[in-house]
Design a protein around this motif. Structure first.
Motif, PDB file in Angstrom:
ATOM      1  N   TYR A 112       8.875  -8.111  -0.113  1.00  0.00           N
ATOM      2  CA  TYR A 112       9.843  -7.288   0.626  1.00  0.00           C
ATOM      3  C   TYR A 112       9.335  -5.844   0.749  1.00  0.00           C
ATOM      4  N   ARG A 113       8.751  -5.320  -0.323  1.00  0.00           N
ATOM      5  CA  ARG A 113       8.236  -3.945  -0.288  1.00  0.00           C
ATOM      6  C   ARG A 113       7.091  -3.803   0.722  1.00  0.00           C
ATOM      7  N   LEU A 114       6.312  -4.872   0.886  1.00  0.00           N
ATOM      8  CA  LEU A 114       5.173  -4.828   1.804  1.00  0.00           C
ATOM      9  C   LEU A 114       5.568  -5.113   3.256  1.00  0.00           C
ATOM     10  N   SER A 115       6.814  -5.512   3.475  1.00  0.00           N
ATOM     11  CA  SER A 115       7.241  -5.960   4.799  1.00  0.00           C
ATOM     12  C   SER A 115       7.839  -4.839   5.623  1.00  0.00           C
ATOM     13  N   GLN A 116       8.007  -5.142   6.911  1.00  0.00           N
ATOM     14  CA  GLN A 116       8.652  -4.250   7.855  1.00  0.00           C
ATOM     15  C   GLN A 116       9.665  -5.056   8.661  1.00  0.00           C
ATOM     16  N   GLN A 127      10.193  -9.676  -4.529  1.00  0.00           N
ATOM     17  CA  GLN A 127      10.372  -8.228  -4.477  1.00  0.00           C
ATOM     18  C   GLN A 127       9.141  -7.543  -3.873  1.00  0.00           C
ATOM     19  N   ALA A 128       7.959  -7.964  -4.291  1.00  0.00           N
ATOM     20  CA  ALA A 128       6.722  -7.359  -3.788  1.00  0.00           C
ATOM     21  C   ALA A 128       6.558  -7.609  -2.294  1.00  0.00           C
ATOM     22  N   GLU A 146       9.195 -11.708  -8.980  1.00  0.00           N
ATOM     23  CA  GLU A 146       8.337 -10.541  -8.719  1.00  0.00           C
ATOM     24  C   GLU A 146       7.703 -10.644  -7.335  1.00  0.00           C
ATOM     25  N   GLU A 166      20.222  -4.867  -1.483  1.00  0.00           N
ATOM     26  CA  GLU A 166      20.046  -4.127  -0.242  1.00  0.00           C
ATOM     27  C   GLU A 166      21.338  -3.949   0.554  1.00  0.00           C
ATOM     28  N   GLN A 188      -3.182  -5.060   2.516  1.00  0.00           N
ATOM     29  CA  GLN A 188      -2.009  -5.014   1.634  1.00  0.00           C
ATOM     30  C   GLN A 188      -1.984  -6.271   0.763  1.00  0.00           C
ATOM     31  N   SER A 209      -0.854  -7.766  -3.176  1.00  0.00           N
ATOM     32  CA  SER A 209      -0.128  -7.545  -4.423  1.00  0.00           C
ATOM     33  C   SER A 209      -0.232  -8.795  -5.285  1.00  0.00           C
TER      34      SER A 209
END
Length: 462
Positions: free
Chosen positions: A419-423, A416-417, A413, A461, A404, A406
């Motif tokens: 956070y999208r890649l996280s769990q 945000q990226a 940016e 969120e 993964q 980015s």
């Protein structure tokens, strides 16, 4: 213990202050207020030096733009130099040839201060330890008087000491540069957190560096305390050379006295007494357990209760931009380590976490490699690369088998990226391993932009 100042009369004495900046300004103002005849020599031209211009109205003589060696032919009583100016500087070398006493602001503090002094030094962890101790003491209801935090941490010691009385405390972060310029300075409690081979360009050798650090206990007596890292033989073998009471600090060994970490129980100990649960300390990494042990030990020596120590530690989220806890969003914790401008600093940050990591890295390209970070990436499952070095970090991630990846144009940016890649359960870590100057004026601006981006993300969120 009541602090006793070794006040010296400087009235009508001619003093040379070498180097201005924030610390030099505090020195000049104090000396002028005490009636000294002050000459300032600063390399910055006067028309670019607002601080120097402001001193002219205080009847201070200003010589700026160059360092004239012949200035030392005048009959000065002593020199006060900026701690960062090396002893190899021609002005300093000439002063040594003339046997002119050379002090830093910390020696002047010893002459004029009334408050009880706690001095903290070491290669790593000084700022975190000093800041945490300040939080503990300032919030401790058991203590009378007030606590000020100063020194190498940003506020000059002389400035912070103004108005303090004998019932107050002054907590100082002290660098080796500052300690080399003391003669009578005597902290009631001193701590040497650790010692690693840094600043050798200034000191010349690890032996000289250790000697500079050891000056913190130079004037201590049997009524004073010296906290020493029990885990480092280079420090512990010198314990007998101090006249102070020695308090050991260890994250590796169980101690009958002193502060130590009970890893099995997950508790920070004071002798046989459990003071703080590791889970209640918000600072990641074992090195921060060591820093907290030093702060805890000093607090206990001053009579602070466990409750006050626990309250302060649970609210302390670290020094800004240094593995600083920022916030938590839906199970993800964000940490700001913008001050990590080299590989070594990011290695420390990466080693500080056991959780899965989303790593934000990259910045100014100084031509350095990043290969030494490869073995530290076992917990990194996603990378967001940015700045001039983004390709280097992408290559690094590919070598580490991180799938993964980015790329981001800026911190916003990148946040945000990441956070999208996280769990849930992940740590999102900004630790660039690079300077900020390709995009931001300094690491503070970069770190603040990250803090703001996390706050904006939380709004989205919520």
């Amino acid at each position: 213990m009541e602090q006793t100042s070794s006040k010296q009369t400087v009235k009508n004495k001619k003093v040379l202050v070498l180097g201005l900046a924030k610390t030099g300004l505090s020195v000049v103002k104090k000396l002028a207020a005490e009636g000294a005849i002050v000459t300032v020599n600063d390399k910055q031209p006067l028309d670019e030096n607002k601080a120097a211009q402001d001193l002219i109205e205080h009847n201070v003589r200003i010589i700026s733009g160059y360092h004239p060696i012949e200035l030392l032919d005048e009959d000065f009583a002593f020199m006060v130099k900026n701690p960062g100016i090396p002893y190899s500087n021609p002005m300093v070398q000439r002063a040594q040839e003339l046997n002119l006493p050379i002090y830093t602001d910390i020696e002047l503090l010893a002459w004029f201060n009334q408050a009880e002094v706690i001095g903290i030094t070491g290669s790593n962890g000084k700022t975190t330890t000093t800041s945490l101790l300040g939080e503990i003491l300032q919030g401790a209801k058991e203590l009378i008087g007030k606590t000020e935090v100063a020194g190498n941490i940003g506020i000059p010691a002389l400035t912070a000491s103004q108005g303090l009385s004998r019932q107050d405390r002054l907590v100082l972060e002290l660098s080796s540069f500052q300690l080399m310029g003391i003669e009578t300075f005597r902290p009631h409690i001193a701590a040497i957190i650790d010692l690693y081979p840094t600043h050798l360009d200034y000191h010349g050798s690890i032996e000289n560096y250790l000697a500079a650090k050891w000056r913190i206990t130079k004037n201590q007596g049997p009524d004073d305390y010296l906290l020493l890292n029990y885990d480092q033989e280079i420090l512990w073998q010198k314990a007998k050379e101090s006249a102070a009471q020695i308090i050991p600090i260890s994250i590796e060994s169980e101690l009958e006295k002193g502060a130590w970490y009970n890893e099995k129980e997950g508790t920070l100990m004071w002798g046989s007494e459990a003071v703080l649960k590791r889970e209640d300390l918000f600072l990641p990494g074992k090195h921060n357990v060591q820093n907290a042990l030093v702060a805890l030990a000093i607090a206990k020596l001053l009579g602070v209760s466990n409750a006050s120590i626990q309250a302060a530690c649970s609210q302390f989220h670290g020094v800004k931009h240094r593995i600083q806890f920022v916030d938590q969003i839906i199970g993800r914790r964000f940490y700001n380590d913008s001050k990590a401008t080299n590989n070594e600093a990011s290695i420390t940050a990466l080693r500080s976490f056991k959780e899965p990591l989303v790593w934000i890295a990259g910045g100014l390209d100084r031509g350095n490699g990043v290969e030494e970070l490869l073995e530290e990436l076992g917990q990194v499952h996603a990378l967001v690369a940015m700045g001039e070095t983004q390709d280097k970090f992408i290559d690094l991630a590919n070598k580490a088998g991180i799938s993964q990846i980015s790329v981001a144009k800026n911190i916003e940016e990148a946040t945000q990226a990441a956070y999208r890649l996280s769990q849930p359960g992940d740590v999102i870590l900004l630790s660039p391993a690079c300077a900020s100057w390709d995009q931001y004026p300094n690491f503070e601006v970069r770190g603040q932009r990250f803090i703001d981006a996390v706050a904006e993300l939380k709004k989205q969120e919520s």
